[in-house]
Design a protein around this motif. Structure first.
Motif, mmCIF file in Angstrom:
data_model
loop_
_atom_site.group_PDB
_atom_site.id
_atom_site.type_symbol
_atom_site.label_atom_id
_atom_site.label_comp_id
_atom_site.label_asym_id
_atom_site.label_seq_id
_atom_site.Cartn_x
_atom_site.Cartn_y
_atom_site.Cartn_z
ATOM 1 N N ARG A 18 -2.736 10.562 -3.265
ATOM 2 C CA ARG A 18 -3.892 9.389 -3.481
ATOM 3 C C ARG A 18 -3.463 8.297 -2.887
ATOM 4 O O ARG A 18 -2.203 7.872 -3.028
ATOM 5 C CB ARG A 18 -4.254 9.176 -4.927
ATOM 6 N N CYS A 19 -4.227 7.438 -2.242
ATOM 7 C CA CYS A 19 -3.826 6.031 -1.803
ATOM 8 C C CYS A 19 -3.862 5.046 -3.078
ATOM 9 O O CYS A 19 -4.743 5.232 -3.928
ATOM 10 C CB CYS A 19 -4.677 5.638 -0.661
ATOM 11 N N GLY A 20 -2.657 4.275 -2.982
ATOM 12 C CA GLY A 20 -2.566 3.207 -4.120
ATOM 13 C C GLY A 20 -2.124 2.068 -3.628
ATOM 14 O O GLY A 20 -1.686 1.806 -2.470
ATOM 15 N N VAL A 21 -2.195 0.990 -4.536
ATOM 16 C CA VAL A 21 -1.781 -0.252 -4.166
ATOM 17 C C VAL A 21 -0.953 -0.624 -5.386
ATOM 18 O O VAL A 21 -1.261 -0.412 -6.530
ATOM 19 C CB VAL A 21 -3.028 -1.230 -3.694
ATOM 20 N N LEU A 22 0.153 -1.352 -5.342
ATOM 21 C CA LEU A 22 1.109 -1.865 -6.176
ATOM 22 C C LEU A 22 0.573 -3.215 -6.697
ATOM 23 O O LEU A 22 0.367 -4.288 -6.111
ATOM 24 C CB LEU A 22 2.492 -1.912 -5.560
ATOM 25 N N TRP A 81 6.973 2.021 0.882
ATOM 26 C CA TRP A 81 5.493 1.800 1.033
ATOM 27 C C TRP A 81 5.090 1.071 2.305
ATOM 28 O O TRP A 81 6.098 0.637 2.991
ATOM 29 C CB TRP A 81 4.929 0.906 -0.225
ATOM 30 N N LEU A 82 4.134 0.586 2.524
ATOM 31 C CA LEU A 82 3.402 -0.078 3.704
ATOM 32 C C LEU A 82 3.372 -1.589 3.122
ATOM 33 O O LEU A 82 2.248 -2.044 2.319
ATOM 34 C CB LEU A 82 2.267 0.155 4.166
ATOM 35 N N VAL A 83 4.025 -2.424 3.542
ATOM 36 C CA VAL A 83 4.027 -4.125 3.085
ATOM 37 C C VAL A 83 2.912 -4.666 4.180
ATOM 38 O O VAL A 83 3.289 -4.609 5.229
ATOM 39 C CB VAL A 83 5.243 -4.917 2.922
ATOM 40 N N THR A 84 1.949 -5.100 3.880
ATOM 41 C CA THR A 84 0.771 -5.862 4.769
ATOM 42 C C THR A 84 1.369 -6.815 5.605
ATOM 43 O O THR A 84 2.373 -7.601 5.037
ATOM 44 C CB THR A 84 -0.429 -6.140 3.959
ATOM 45 N N THR A 85 0.804 -6.939 6.785
ATOM 46 C CA THR A 85 1.438 -7.901 7.636
ATOM 47 C C THR A 85 1.442 -9.203 7.257
ATOM 48 O O THR A 85 2.501 -10.207 7.505
ATOM 49 C CB THR A 85 0.762 -7.718 8.944
ATOM 50 N N LEU A 94 0.784 -1.378 0.069
ATOM 51 C CA LEU A 94 -0.062 0.158 0.013
ATOM 52 C C LEU A 94 0.738 1.007 -0.037
ATOM 53 O O LEU A 94 1.907 1.508 0.829
ATOM 54 C CB LEU A 94 -0.951 0.143 1.258
ATOM 55 N N LEU A 95 0.643 2.117 -0.759
ATOM 56 C CA LEU A 95 1.393 3.522 -0.958
ATOM 57 C C LEU A 95 0.470 4.534 -1.156
ATOM 58 O O LEU A 95 -0.575 4.691 -1.289
ATOM 59 C CB LEU A 95 2.172 3.302 -2.115
ATOM 60 N N THR A 96 1.177 5.716 -0.912
ATOM 61 C CA THR A 96 0.652 7.149 -1.126
ATOM 62 C C THR A 96 1.591 7.778 -2.254
ATOM 63 O O THR A 96 2.528 7.649 -2.329
ATOM 64 C CB THR A 96 0.803 7.887 0.150
ATOM 65 N N TYR A 97 0.655 8.162 -3.383
ATOM 66 C CA TYR A 97 1.470 8.505 -4.756
ATOM 67 C C TYR A 97 0.630 9.903 -5.077
ATOM 68 O O TYR A 97 -0.273 10.135 -4.662
ATOM 69 C CB TYR A 97 1.269 7.529 -5.532
#
Length: 319
Positions: free
Chosen positions: A13-17, A198-202, A3-6
């Motif tokens: 905006r909030c995004g997902v890679l 970015w944030l790598v989900t748990t 999850l990222l902010t771009y």
């Protein structure tokens, strides 16, 4: 998921890679309003990460932009709180040069950092005008995904949305003055923290989790030269569960809160100098600092010149 902010030109905006594409999360979830960062996603409640995972699996159409075409921001633009812990014995003891108080082994100690000075990947980080000893700190970070109070360590991963890299830029001369009188760190940690990429989900980091700690390899490069190779993220004295329990005790944590692990042993400039790393010194304008963590990625920042360089600043030590 990552999850990222771009920003592709229209604001954050909030995004997902997805592979090398950044997908817009607001569109994936069918929202009328734009989510401006990962915190906004987490604040939706009702298991937003699971809802997003289901949307990705259903092949819902959403705007997509190639990753190289966007500017990545800090995943959380302004956290409600930033708590930074102090959990690696090698760093805390100066690689054994000083004895730690017994409370260090008993309590996960933390301080509150500045939520208004968050930088993202590739951002220029200005050198504070009042320091001559700016240091990086190689840390791991987590972002909270649910509100809670008095959370047991065993339940902590129900509250952690994911993990990122955390660089706690530290003005050591200011910090040492503050702590010499029994308070701080405060101004020594006031100028900049960078988060990302970015944030790598748990769930995606689960292969690296053992005993509640991230068993990841950590690397630091300055101007391409390796100043830390093989830093052990799993060598923390306390677990992520301990951090969440301590932070939430008689208090409250909420979506978007950030917690830092403390500096991985060897992950600061004085430690690089002590190990005899050639060229190791405090940071200067133009330096490129890269923190790389196994399973997460690389967080890169360039140091910008001091906006004001005042050798007569009245709080500096007088020689």
């Amino acid at each position: 998921m990552k999850l990222l902010t771009y920003d592709s030109g229209g604001g954050p905006r909030c995004g997902v890679l997805s592979g090398e594409l950044v997908l817009d999360v607001s569109a994936l979830l069918g929202l009328d309003a734009t989510l401006r960062d990962v915190r906004a996603l987490l604040e939706l409640g009702d298991s937003p990460i699971e809802r997003l995972r289901e949307a990705l699996a259903s092949d819902i159409a959403a705007p997509a932009v190639p990753l190289p075409m966007v500017r990545l921001r800090a995943p959380v633009l302004q956290p409600p709180t930033v708590r930074d812990f102090f959990s690696y014995e090698g760093h805390a003891s100066g690689q054994g040069a000083r004895e730690l108080h017994e409370a260090w082994y008993r309590l996960p100690i933390f301080y509150f950092s500045n939520t208004l000075r968050l930088f993202g990947p590739e951002d220029e980080v200005p050198i504070p005008s009042a320091t001559d000893r700016l240091d990086y700190e190689m840390e791991l970070g987590c972002v909270i995904g649910r509100e809670g109070s008095d959370i047991a360590a065993a339940d902590a991963f129900d509250y952690i949305a994911g993990f990122c890299i955390f660089n706690d830029f530290s003005a050591r001369d200011l910090q040492f003055d503050e702590m010499a009188v029994g308070l701080g760190p405060a101004k020594g940690k006031d100028s900049a923290t960078s988060l990302g990429p970015w944030l790598v989900t748990t769930d995606e980091m689960a292969p690296y989790l053992r005993d509640g700690k991230l068993q990841v390899k950590c690397t630091v490069r300055v101007n391409g030269d390796v100043w830390l190779d093989g830093g052990d993220g799993g060598a923390a004295h306390f677990s992520w569960g301990d951090f969440v329990e301590r932070a939430s005790k008689d208090s409250r944590i909420v979506p978007g809160d950030v917690m830092g692990s403390g500096t991985v042993s060897g992950g600061s400039i004085p430690e690089a100098i002590a190990r005899g790393i050639g060229g190791a010194r405090y940071l200067q304008a133009g330096d490129v600092v890269e923190l790389e963590v196994e399973g997460i990625g690389t967080l890169r920042n360039t140091l910008a010149p001091k906006e004001i360089d005042d050798p007569d600043y009245r709080y500096l030590p007088k020689t």
